[in-house]
Design a protein around this motif. Structure first.
Motif, mmCIF file in Angstrom:
data_model
loop_
_atom_site.group_PDB
_atom_site.id
_atom_site.type_symbol
_atom_site.label_atom_id
_atom_site.label_comp_id
_atom_site.label_asym_id
_atom_site.label_seq_id
_atom_site.Cartn_x
_atom_site.Cartn_y
_atom_site.Cartn_z
ATOM 1 N N THR B 14 1.100 -0.856 0.334
ATOM 2 C CA THR B 14 0.139 -0.027 -0.198
ATOM 3 C C THR B 14 0.740 1.924 0.033
ATOM 4 O O THR B 14 0.067 2.635 -0.490
ATOM 5 C CB THR B 14 -0.896 -0.248 1.235
ATOM 6 N N ARG B 15 1.713 1.423 0.238
ATOM 7 C CA ARG B 15 3.460 2.039 0.490
ATOM 8 C C ARG B 15 3.800 2.513 -0.523
ATOM 9 O O ARG B 15 3.875 3.618 -1.020
ATOM 10 C CB ARG B 15 3.760 2.217 1.548
ATOM 11 N N LEU B 19 2.182 5.631 -6.697
ATOM 12 C CA LEU B 19 2.934 5.502 -7.520
ATOM 13 C C LEU B 19 2.584 4.387 -9.057
ATOM 14 O O LEU B 19 2.650 4.116 -9.830
ATOM 15 C CB LEU B 19 4.612 4.598 -7.893
ATOM 16 N N LEU B 20 1.597 3.070 -8.035
ATOM 17 C CA LEU B 20 1.153 2.350 -8.815
ATOM 18 C C LEU B 20 0.133 2.190 -7.804
ATOM 19 O O LEU B 20 -0.511 2.510 -6.934
ATOM 20 C CB LEU B 20 2.296 1.383 -8.235
ATOM 21 N N ASP B 21 -1.048 1.124 -9.237
ATOM 22 C CA ASP B 21 -2.403 1.307 -8.431
ATOM 23 C C ASP B 21 -2.931 0.121 -7.919
ATOM 24 O O ASP B 21 -1.399 -0.242 -8.514
ATOM 25 C CB ASP B 21 -3.550 2.069 -9.571
ATOM 26 N N PRO B 167 8.225 3.961 -2.012
ATOM 27 C CA PRO B 167 8.476 4.681 -3.097
ATOM 28 C C PRO B 167 10.384 4.797 -3.771
ATOM 29 O O PRO B 167 11.127 4.237 -4.858
ATOM 30 C CB PRO B 167 8.120 6.635 -3.552
ATOM 31 N N ALA B 168 10.962 5.070 -2.571
ATOM 32 C CA ALA B 168 12.530 4.804 -3.041
ATOM 33 C C ALA B 168 13.194 3.979 -2.802
ATOM 34 O O ALA B 168 13.998 3.684 -3.375
ATOM 35 C CB ALA B 168 13.110 5.660 -0.912
ATOM 36 N N ASP B 169 12.759 2.634 -2.702
ATOM 37 C CA ASP B 169 13.364 1.360 -2.304
ATOM 38 C C ASP B 169 13.372 0.573 -3.986
ATOM 39 O O ASP B 169 14.093 0.084 -3.973
ATOM 40 C CB ASP B 169 12.067 0.336 -1.720
ATOM 41 N N LEU B 170 12.376 1.412 -4.937
ATOM 42 C CA LEU B 170 12.590 1.678 -6.073
ATOM 43 C C LEU B 170 13.532 1.759 -6.750
ATOM 44 O O LEU B 170 14.021 1.040 -7.742
ATOM 45 C CB LEU B 170 11.058 1.591 -6.658
ATOM 46 N N VAL B 171 14.094 3.074 -5.725
ATOM 47 C CA VAL B 171 15.384 3.422 -6.240
ATOM 48 C C VAL B 171 16.216 2.313 -6.638
ATOM 49 O O VAL B 171 17.371 1.433 -7.383
ATOM 50 C CB VAL B 171 16.157 3.981 -5.739
ATOM 51 N N GLU B 172 15.959 1.527 -5.827
ATOM 52 C CA GLU B 172 17.515 -0.018 -5.415
ATOM 53 C C GLU B 172 17.122 -0.889 -6.100
ATOM 54 O O GLU B 172 17.891 -1.479 -7.012
ATOM 55 C CB GLU B 172 17.129 -0.344 -4.000
ATOM 56 N N VAL B 173 15.535 -1.083 -6.483
ATOM 57 C CA VAL B 173 15.731 -2.472 -7.701
ATOM 58 C C VAL B 173 16.289 -2.267 -9.123
ATOM 59 O O VAL B 173 16.264 -3.102 -9.599
ATOM 60 C CB VAL B 173 14.271 -2.650 -7.654
#
Lengths: 207, 207
Positions: B14-15, B19-21, B167-173
């Motif tokens: 949910t967090r 960015l994503l539905d 969202p910040a974790d997507l940077v790592e991905v």
């Protein structure tokens, strides 16, 4: 191995301003520096602090008031020995064991990625390598090394990935640190709390 | 070794809603699950998905609609073989090498801390151990093990510490992933950007 530890003395750790005043931020930054220097020595290496101004600390200090990238590259340009390490001063979770994982691999370049795209620690054996700490530096460092045909090893370390910049990072210091930075936070009444969504935070208790 | 991979199907991640539905979050969560299952197999282990409802996935699925802690403890209570692993489904950076570091140590309990106090992966040999994933679970798991006299090893892994929640974790991905989750983000037009403070972010480009 000589390990350079860059340390910015002016307005350090500005993103911790919601929790710490200027003097406290400097004291906390110095506590982290002490931990990093101790870990470097504990891993059998020899630290030099690369500071933006003269600094009283238990290690040789080279003063260079330029930004991080040119200051580190200046050291790299002059370096003639076999290998050189560069380890950031705000890695409050670093241990000798984590540093050994950085310094053991036999490669032209060993990189320890930081959370958020940074390069928190590296060891350079290929002396033509130059750093660029702007933006997603880990990506740029990989590319630069690849272009130059250098062999690269990346170290998968939570401790090396955790540079302490923001209030959330203090959670990690309280949970996983065991040195001067953890003690400094405890002495200044920081403790862990858990919010209604089960997220762990830090809070400062009243005197 | 059998490795349990808990997977919540209802309102996952949910967090990441900024960015994503909902449908995208489920698809992205499944891509991460696929990566985790692949890494478990790549490390020579056998995954079972512990899902909150029936789930189509290329692995055996045990359905338990209770929260994470009782569902995992139910598996632990029934377990009779030598060792059991529990690895979260949102570790999009996980690799076989990182999982091997989790499964290799000879200890009653091996813990991989997650950023923010969680326990992202563990291996239990002492079958009396029970999990408690609330709050700063890594601290609670250490204490529980210590009280019971169990030997504990902690794995220092950036990849295992990175659960993808925000969202910040997507940077790592995007920077460190190489599997289905990274591909999913690229296919959905996510890319890295650098803000004016040199912080790396993700942004979604127009079609």
């Amino acid at each position: 191995m000589r390990v350079i530890v860059p340390f910015a003395t002016r307005e350090p750790k500005t993103r911790l301003a919601p929790l710490l005043d200027t003097e406290e931020r400097l004291a906390f930054a110095r506590a982290m520096l002490v931990d990093v220097l101790g870990a470097v020595r504990g891993a059998g290496h020899v630290p030099t602090v690369l500071a933006t101004e003269p600094t009283e600390v238990d290690a040789p200090v080279v003063v260079d008031d330029r930004p991080l990238t040119p200051a580190v590259n200046d050291v790299l340009a002059d370096w003639t020995a076999d290998r050189l390490g560069v380890v950031m001063a705000d890695l409050a979770l670093v241990t000798p064991a984590a540093l050994e994982r950085l310094t053991t691999p036999d490669a032209d370049l060993v990189l320890a990625p930081g959370r958020g795209g940074g390069t928190n620690a590296l060891v350079v054996a290929d002396l033509d390598f130059r750093v660029d700490y702007h933006g997603a530096s880990i990506r740029d460092h990989r590319r630069t090394a690849r272009r130059g045909g250098a062999s690269v090893v990346e170290v998968d370390s939570f401790r090396l990935s955790t540079d302490v910049d923001e209030p959330a990072d203090l959670v990690e210091v309280l949970l996983h640190g065991d040195g001067a930075a953890r003690d400094w936070l405890r002495d200044h009444r920081f403790e862990l709390t858990v919010d209604h969504e089960e997220r762990v935070q830090v809070a400062r208790s009243g005197r």
